[in-house]
Design a protein around this motif. Structure first.
Motif, PDB file in Angstrom:
ATOM      1  N   GLU A  81      20.448   5.646 -16.166  1.00 32.86           N
ATOM      2  CA  GLU A  81      20.589   6.617 -15.089  1.00 32.86           C
ATOM      3  C   GLU A  81      21.625   7.684 -15.430  1.00 32.86           C
ATOM      4  O   GLU A  81      21.424   8.874 -15.169  1.00 32.86           O
ATOM      5  CB  GLU A  81      20.967   5.915 -13.776  1.00 32.86           C
ATOM      6  N   LYS A  82      22.729   7.280 -16.028  1.00 30.94           N
ATOM      7  CA  LYS A  82      23.775   8.232 -16.428  1.00 30.94           C
ATOM      8  C   LYS A  82      23.250   9.127 -17.546  1.00 30.94           C
ATOM      9  O   LYS A  82      23.475  10.331 -17.537  1.00 30.94           O
ATOM     10  CB  LYS A  82      25.040   7.479 -16.858  1.00 30.94           C
ATOM     11  N   LEU A  83      22.529   8.532 -18.503  1.00 30.01           N
ATOM     12  CA  LEU A  83      21.953   9.325 -19.574  1.00 30.01           C
ATOM     13  C   LEU A  83      20.987  10.356 -18.999  1.00 30.01           C
ATOM     14  O   LEU A  83      20.978  11.520 -19.421  1.00 30.01           O
ATOM     15  CB  LEU A  83      21.237   8.430 -20.582  1.00 30.01           C
ATOM     16  N   SER A  84      20.201   9.975 -18.022  1.00 31.20           N
ATOM     17  CA  SER A  84      19.266  10.892 -17.373  1.00 31.20           C
ATOM     18  C   SER A  84      20.009  12.067 -16.742  1.00 31.20           C
ATOM     19  O   SER A  84      19.603  13.228 -16.890  1.00 31.20           O
ATOM     20  CB  SER A  84      18.458  10.145 -16.305  1.00 31.20           C
ATOM     21  N   SER A  89      21.515  17.883 -16.933  1.00 32.40           N
ATOM     22  CA  SER A  89      22.576  18.890 -16.830  1.00 32.40           C
ATOM     23  C   SER A  89      22.853  19.566 -18.165  1.00 32.40           C
ATOM     24  O   SER A  89      23.074  20.785 -18.222  1.00 32.40           O
ATOM     25  CB  SER A  89      23.863  18.286 -16.252  1.00 32.40           C
ATOM     26  N   ASP A  90      22.814  18.823 -19.265  1.00 32.54           N
ATOM     27  CA  ASP A  90      23.138  19.413 -20.558  1.00 32.54           C
ATOM     28  C   ASP A  90      22.012  20.294 -21.100  1.00 32.54           C
ATOM     29  O   ASP A  90      22.276  21.298 -21.765  1.00 32.54           O
ATOM     30  CB  ASP A  90      23.535  18.327 -21.557  1.00 32.54           C
ATOM     31  N   ILE A  91      20.774  19.960 -20.812  1.00 29.49           N
ATOM     32  CA  ILE A  91      19.676  20.847 -21.210  1.00 29.49           C
ATOM     33  C   ILE A  91      19.793  22.159 -20.430  1.00 29.49           C
ATOM     34  O   ILE A  91      19.589  23.237 -20.982  1.00 29.49           O
ATOM     35  CB  ILE A  91      18.306  20.169 -21.013  1.00 29.49           C
ATOM     36  N   GLU A  92      20.133  22.053 -19.170  1.00 30.68           N
ATOM     37  CA  GLU A  92      20.328  23.270 -18.367  1.00 30.68           C
ATOM     38  C   GLU A  92      21.477  24.112 -18.927  1.00 30.68           C
ATOM     39  O   GLU A  92      21.333  25.320 -19.118  1.00 30.68           O
ATOM     40  CB  GLU A  92      20.604  22.887 -16.912  1.00 30.68           C
ATOM     41  N   LYS A  93      22.610  23.467 -19.215  1.00 29.91           N
ATOM     42  CA  LYS A  93      23.758  24.180 -19.794  1.00 29.91           C
ATOM     43  C   LYS A  93      23.407  24.806 -21.135  1.00 29.91           C
ATOM     44  O   LYS A  93      23.932  25.852 -21.492  1.00 29.91           O
ATOM     45  CB  LYS A  93      24.937  23.225 -20.017  1.00 29.91           C
TER      46      LYS A  93
END
Length: 154
Positions: A81-84, A89-93
């Motif tokens: 869940e944390k990885l998700s 968020s990181d793909i968006e960033k």
């Protein structure tokens, strides 16, 4: 969306290739998954020299501003869940792109570790760097399924 995994060594085992190809196919609904293989150093090369050389090769594929994860035994031990959450968020960033680094048989260099925006660990067990590719592929797929609220076996 695009995820690019940079890693030393050539994947030769058919069963690993088949497993990764299966998850690449499943992931294609959410993102493309590509692998950039760099040369790995033979065991005859001293560990520090091998880390330095592999690190330089890995970093040559990372551009300024890209979001980078390093798969690192000393990284954060995450749940799926944390990885998700990090994945979304990181793909968006990263403007739709995420780079993930897997070190070679000796791990990752301090320079690669320092460049990483996140250091991720899949637990305290040691996985081969080639096996990590398959586990990572499955966890990325699972991460997107979680993010989309879709069912996936537990």
């Amino acid at each position: 969306m695009k995820i690019i995994v940079v890693c030393p060594g050539k994947l030769k085992d058919k069963w690993l290739k088949d497993g990764i190809d299966e998850y690449k196919k499943r992931l294609s609904r959410f993102a493309t998954l590509d692998f950039i293989e760099v040369a790995d150093c033979p065991d005859s090369v001293p560990v520090n020299d091998a880390l330095k050389k592999e690190g330089e090769l890995i970093l040559s594929h990372i551009k300024p501003g890209e979001i980078v994860w390093a798969m690192d035994l000393g990284g954060e031990n995450v749940t799926s869940e944390k990885l998700s959450s990090y994945l979304v968020s990181d793909i968006e960033k990263g403007g739709g792109t995420l780079k993930i680094v897997i070190g070679g048989s000796n791990g990752i260099s301090p320079e690669v570790r320092a460049r990483a925006d996140r250091r991720i660990c899949f637990g305290n067990i040691t996985l081969t760097h080639l096996m990590t590719r398959l586990i990572l592929s499955e966890q990325l797929y699972r991460g997107f399924k979680i993010a989309k609220g879709e069912k996936y076996h537990k």
